[in-house]
Design a protein around this motif. Structure first.
Motif, mmCIF file in Angstrom:
data_model
loop_
_atom_site.group_PDB
_atom_site.id
_atom_site.type_symbol
_atom_site.label_atom_id
_atom_site.label_comp_id
_atom_site.label_asym_id
_atom_site.label_seq_id
_atom_site.Cartn_x
_atom_site.Cartn_y
_atom_site.Cartn_z
ATOM 1 N N LEU A 87 31.439 -45.920 21.774
ATOM 2 C CA LEU A 87 31.590 -47.360 21.555
ATOM 3 C C LEU A 87 32.565 -47.940 22.578
ATOM 4 O O LEU A 87 33.746 -47.606 22.571
ATOM 5 C CB LEU A 87 32.121 -47.588 20.134
ATOM 6 C CG LEU A 87 32.316 -49.039 19.726
ATOM 7 C CD1 LEU A 87 30.968 -49.682 19.455
ATOM 8 C CD2 LEU A 87 33.178 -49.134 18.480
ATOM 9 N N VAL A 88 32.068 -48.778 23.482
ATOM 10 C CA VAL A 88 32.983 -49.351 24.478
ATOM 11 C C VAL A 88 33.044 -50.864 24.400
ATOM 12 O O VAL A 88 33.963 -51.487 24.848
ATOM 13 C CB VAL A 88 32.592 -48.943 25.917
ATOM 14 C CG1 VAL A 88 32.979 -47.501 26.165
ATOM 15 C CG2 VAL A 88 31.122 -49.172 26.184
ATOM 16 N N ARG A 89 32.041 -51.484 23.794
ATOM 17 C CA ARG A 89 31.889 -52.942 23.754
ATOM 18 C C ARG A 89 31.790 -53.463 25.189
ATOM 19 O O ARG A 89 32.363 -52.927 26.099
ATOM 20 C CB ARG A 89 33.005 -53.625 22.961
ATOM 21 C CG ARG A 89 33.097 -52.989 21.593
ATOM 22 C CD ARG A 89 33.619 -53.776 20.454
ATOM 23 N NE ARG A 89 33.749 -55.190 20.514
ATOM 24 C CZ ARG A 89 32.804 -56.038 20.144
ATOM 25 N NH1 ARG A 89 31.636 -55.610 19.733
ATOM 26 N NH2 ARG A 89 33.036 -57.323 20.178
ATOM 27 N N GLY A 90 31.002 -54.517 25.334
ATOM 28 C CA GLY A 90 30.655 -54.892 26.705
ATOM 29 C C GLY A 90 31.672 -55.727 27.465
ATOM 30 O O GLY A 90 31.448 -56.073 28.603
ATOM 31 N N LEU A 91 32.783 -56.080 26.847
ATOM 32 C CA LEU A 91 33.646 -57.070 27.483
ATOM 33 C C LEU A 91 34.842 -56.423 28.176
ATOM 34 O O LEU A 91 35.324 -55.386 27.750
ATOM 35 C CB LEU A 91 34.144 -58.079 26.437
ATOM 36 C CG LEU A 91 33.129 -58.494 25.369
ATOM 37 C CD1 LEU A 91 33.734 -59.529 24.437
ATOM 38 C CD2 LEU A 91 31.853 -59.041 25.991
ATOM 39 N N ASP A 92 35.305 -57.091 29.236
ATOM 40 C CA ASP A 92 36.356 -56.503 30.069
ATOM 41 C C ASP A 92 37.727 -56.487 29.430
ATOM 42 O O ASP A 92 38.581 -55.710 29.823
ATOM 43 C CB ASP A 92 36.477 -57.328 31.366
ATOM 44 C CG ASP A 92 35.615 -56.732 32.458
ATOM 45 O OD1 ASP A 92 34.892 -55.760 32.152
ATOM 46 O OD2 ASP A 92 35.660 -57.244 33.588
ATOM 47 N N TYR A 93 37.976 -57.403 28.461
ATOM 48 C CA TYR A 93 39.367 -57.586 28.079
ATOM 49 C C TYR A 93 39.935 -56.565 27.105
ATOM 50 O O TYR A 93 41.108 -56.600 26.769
ATOM 51 C CB TYR A 93 39.637 -59.010 27.585
ATOM 52 C CG TYR A 93 38.743 -59.586 26.512
ATOM 53 C CD1 TYR A 93 38.614 -58.997 25.276
ATOM 54 C CD2 TYR A 93 38.056 -60.778 26.747
ATOM 55 C CE1 TYR A 93 37.830 -59.553 24.291
ATOM 56 C CE2 TYR A 93 37.264 -61.353 25.766
ATOM 57 C CZ TYR A 93 37.158 -60.737 24.534
ATOM 58 O OH TYR A 93 36.380 -61.301 23.568
ATOM 59 N N TYR A 94 39.114 -55.646 26.612
ATOM 60 C CA TYR A 94 39.623 -54.718 25.613
ATOM 61 C C TYR A 94 40.494 -53.594 26.185
ATOM 62 O O TYR A 94 40.200 -53.041 27.243
ATOM 63 C CB TYR A 94 38.475 -54.089 24.837
ATOM 64 C CG TYR A 94 37.811 -55.058 23.891
ATOM 65 C CD1 TYR A 94 38.493 -55.559 22.798
ATOM 66 C CD2 TYR A 94 36.508 -55.480 24.102
ATOM 67 C CE1 TYR A 94 37.908 -56.453 21.930
ATOM 68 C CE2 TYR A 94 35.905 -56.380 23.233
ATOM 69 C CZ TYR A 94 36.615 -56.860 22.149
ATOM 70 O OH TYR A 94 36.025 -57.739 21.294
ATOM 71 N N GLY A 134 32.493 -57.218 15.568
ATOM 72 C CA GLY A 134 33.239 -56.261 16.376
ATOM 73 C C GLY A 134 34.504 -56.891 16.900
ATOM 74 O O GLY A 134 34.720 -58.097 16.782
ATOM 75 N N GLY A 135 35.355 -56.033 17.452
ATOM 76 C CA GLY A 135 36.596 -56.566 17.995
ATOM 77 C C GLY A 135 37.450 -55.459 18.535
ATOM 78 O O GLY A 135 36.977 -54.347 18.779
ATOM 79 N N GLY A 136 38.729 -55.767 18.669
ATOM 80 C CA GLY A 136 39.646 -54.761 19.183
ATOM 81 C C GLY A 136 40.887 -55.389 19.755
ATOM 82 O O GLY A 136 41.156 -56.583 19.572
ATOM 83 N N PHE A 183 45.059 -58.885 19.047
ATOM 84 C CA PHE A 183 44.006 -58.104 18.400
ATOM 85 C C PHE A 183 43.078 -59.089 17.703
ATOM 86 O O PHE A 183 43.527 -60.067 17.107
ATOM 87 C CB PHE A 183 44.639 -57.149 17.366
ATOM 88 C CG PHE A 183 43.666 -56.135 16.831
ATOM 89 C CD1 PHE A 183 43.479 -54.925 17.482
ATOM 90 C CD2 PHE A 183 42.927 -56.400 15.679
ATOM 91 C CE1 PHE A 183 42.578 -53.984 16.986
ATOM 92 C CE2 PHE A 183 42.033 -55.462 15.181
ATOM 93 C CZ PHE A 183 41.854 -54.253 15.836
ATOM 94 N N GLY A 184 41.771 -58.862 17.800
ATOM 95 C CA GLY A 184 40.877 -59.847 17.197
ATOM 96 C C GLY A 184 39.571 -59.263 16.705
ATOM 97 O O GLY A 184 39.240 -58.092 16.965
ATOM 98 N N PHE A 185 38.844 -60.098 16.000
ATOM 99 C CA PHE A 185 37.570 -59.692 15.395
ATOM 100 C C PHE A 185 36.642 -60.899 15.354
ATOM 101 O O PHE A 185 37.082 -62.027 15.148
ATOM 102 C CB PHE A 185 37.817 -59.200 13.963
ATOM 103 C CG PHE A 185 36.554 -59.099 13.142
ATOM 104 C CD1 PHE A 185 35.637 -58.097 13.393
ATOM 105 C CD2 PHE A 185 36.272 -60.026 12.130
ATOM 106 C CE1 PHE A 185 34.456 -58.007 12.652
ATOM 107 C CE2 PHE A 185 35.102 -59.934 11.378
ATOM 108 C CZ PHE A 185 34.199 -58.922 11.641
ATOM 109 N N ALA A 186 35.326 -60.650 15.569
ATOM 110 C CA ALA A 186 34.337 -61.714 15.364
ATOM 111 C C ALA A 186 33.076 -61.104 14.769
ATOM 112 O O ALA A 186 32.663 -60.006 15.166
ATOM 113 C CB ALA A 186 34.000 -62.394 16.691
#
Ligand code: AMP
Length: 407
Positions: free
Chosen positions: A246-253, A275-277, A294-297
């Motif tokens: 699980l990496v999630r597609g966004l750069d900011y994590y 998802g979030g992180g 830290f966030g979630f949506a």
């Protein structure tokens, strides 16, 4: 000419009650937990998302709706919330939203071009506190919505350096098997190698399964942080499933990332409910202070699919008050005024008869009906009929003494 609703979008009318209820319940919990609702503009500078979500992400590279002057319809709400925080650092650092997002995607079940997200961001709170309290909060939110069939999948991306090390290790591994990868993954090998781990292409699956794990690329410090999160999860009895892919597609994590994955089977291929992180470098990246976040949506439409509407614990009680006695009418009216939160339908009709009044109550969706006829009036009781089961019970006491919110 007849205009159609734009592709991947919908008019929400019948379902609007569900959206309203989900939103109200969401904020009831979040406000109790000292969050502030934030409503950011629907349009933002395109560069905000290039800077945060990342140039090579699917969202930025192909899914944004853009205006002539370099603004885009927001594809997600984390970057706008952080932009708002950077603009005004005195705002509450616990922020929540329930708002439409826009992505130019190929529409399918659970995937639309305009969709609603419920989400929250917690700024300036570090691990493992945010990670675990956020998952517990999400659990509480889903519980009150009546959702039980889901799991938390988590992974740990480490800091920027760990991530760079891992990208290098993964790229080396994938270069070795490049010719066996799907076409799209071959392209991603040039642009966004981590996204290959999300690939659903058949020919990529075995390669992904054998890929090196990011958990092996972590520094000692990151490993300790990850262990602290896992330890705390265990101490509070939180069930999590570790998914190293699980990496999630966004750069900011950075740090922990997670997804809430539906296990009911209602969602087909779009199983991610949310998802979030952690994204500790985003504030700085956007010109703000060096603060952790830290966030979630989660997606509302997928939630509604997962809840399978008919199972929604949202059906409100609507109480029918029926009588053939004129003298009871004023008691009905005062009772209705006394319980403004309960839906009440009054029907006084001496000519209609109880049978017809029942039929009408059923037709307009009454779930319970309170009956006061001549007999009940003289006996000092109220009859209650459950319109779903058909069961009738009698409550002793006058109609004025009834507590409608307990019926
Ligand atoms: P993301 O940040 O892309 O992982 O999105 C968070 C959540 O929003 C997902 O888990 C989905 O529930 C929902 N979501 C994302 N994209 C869409 C879409 N195009 N249509 C409906 N829901 C979506």
């Amino acid at each position: 000419m007849k205009y159609q609703v734009p592709m991947g979008m919908k008019d929400i009318t019948q379902e609007s009650k569900i959206y309203r209820k989900l939103e109200d319940n969401f904020f009831k919990i979040l406000l109790q937990e000292d969050f502030t609702e934030i409503r950011t503009p629907i349009l933002e500078d395109k560069s905000l998302f290039i800077r945060s979500v990342g140039e090579s992400s699917d969202i930025v590279s192909k899914e944004m709706f853009e205006t002539k002057d370099g603004l885009v319809l927001r594809p997600e709400n984390t970057a706008p919330v952080m932009r708002a925080f950077v603009n005004d650092q005195n705002i509450n650092t616990k922020l929540a939203y329930f708002a439409p997002q826009f992505r130019r995607e190929r529409p399918q079940k659970g995937r639309y071009r305009q969709f609603y997200q419920y989400g929250f961001e917690i700024i300036n709170e570090s691990a493992p506190q945010s990670e675990i309290s956020s998952l517990l909060l999400i659990k509480r939110i889903y519980e009150q919505w009546g959702l039980t069939k889901y799991e938390f999948q988590v992974n740990y991306l480490g800091d920027k350096q760990d991530r760079e090390n891992y990208i290098k290790t993964l790229t080396d591994y994938l270069r070795g098997v490049e010719s066996k990868l799907s076409k799209i993954s071959q392209e991603r090998l040039q642009s966004n190698v981590l996204r290959i781990l999300d690939s659903k292409e058949g020919e990529d699956q075995d390669i992904i399964k054998q890929a090196p794990s990011i958990l092996d690329s972590l520094s000692e410090n990151s490993k300790n942080q990850w262990q602290n999160i896992l330890k705390l999860a265990q101490l509070v009895g939180l069930n999590i499933v570790i998914n190293p892919l699980l990496v999630r597609g966004l750069d900011y994590y950075t740090g922990m990332v997670f997804e809430v994955v539906d296990t009911s089977g209602q969602l087909g291929s779009q199983k991610a409910l949310g998802g979030g992180g952690r994204y500790d470098s985003l504030s700085k990246e956007l010109g703000g202070p060096d603060v952790s976040a830290f966030g979630f949506a989660g997606g509302v439409e997928r939630l509604i699919l997962a809840l399978n509407i008919t199972n929604l614990p949202l059906s409100e009680t609507k109480i029918g008050l029926i009588t053939t006695e004129e003298s009871v009418l004023s008691s009905f009216i005062s009772l209705k005024a006394q319980f403004p939160m309960v839906k009440v339908d009054i029907n006084y009709n001496c000519a209609m008869g109880f049978k017809k009044m029942f039929k009408r109550a059923d037709k307009i969706g009454c779930t319970k009906v309170l009956i006061v006829g001549t007999q009940e009036l003289s006996a000092g009781v109220v009859k209650v009929k459950d319109m779903v089961s058909g069961v009738e019970t009698t409550i002793s006491g006058s109609i004025e003494s009834i507590n409608l919110s307990n019926i």
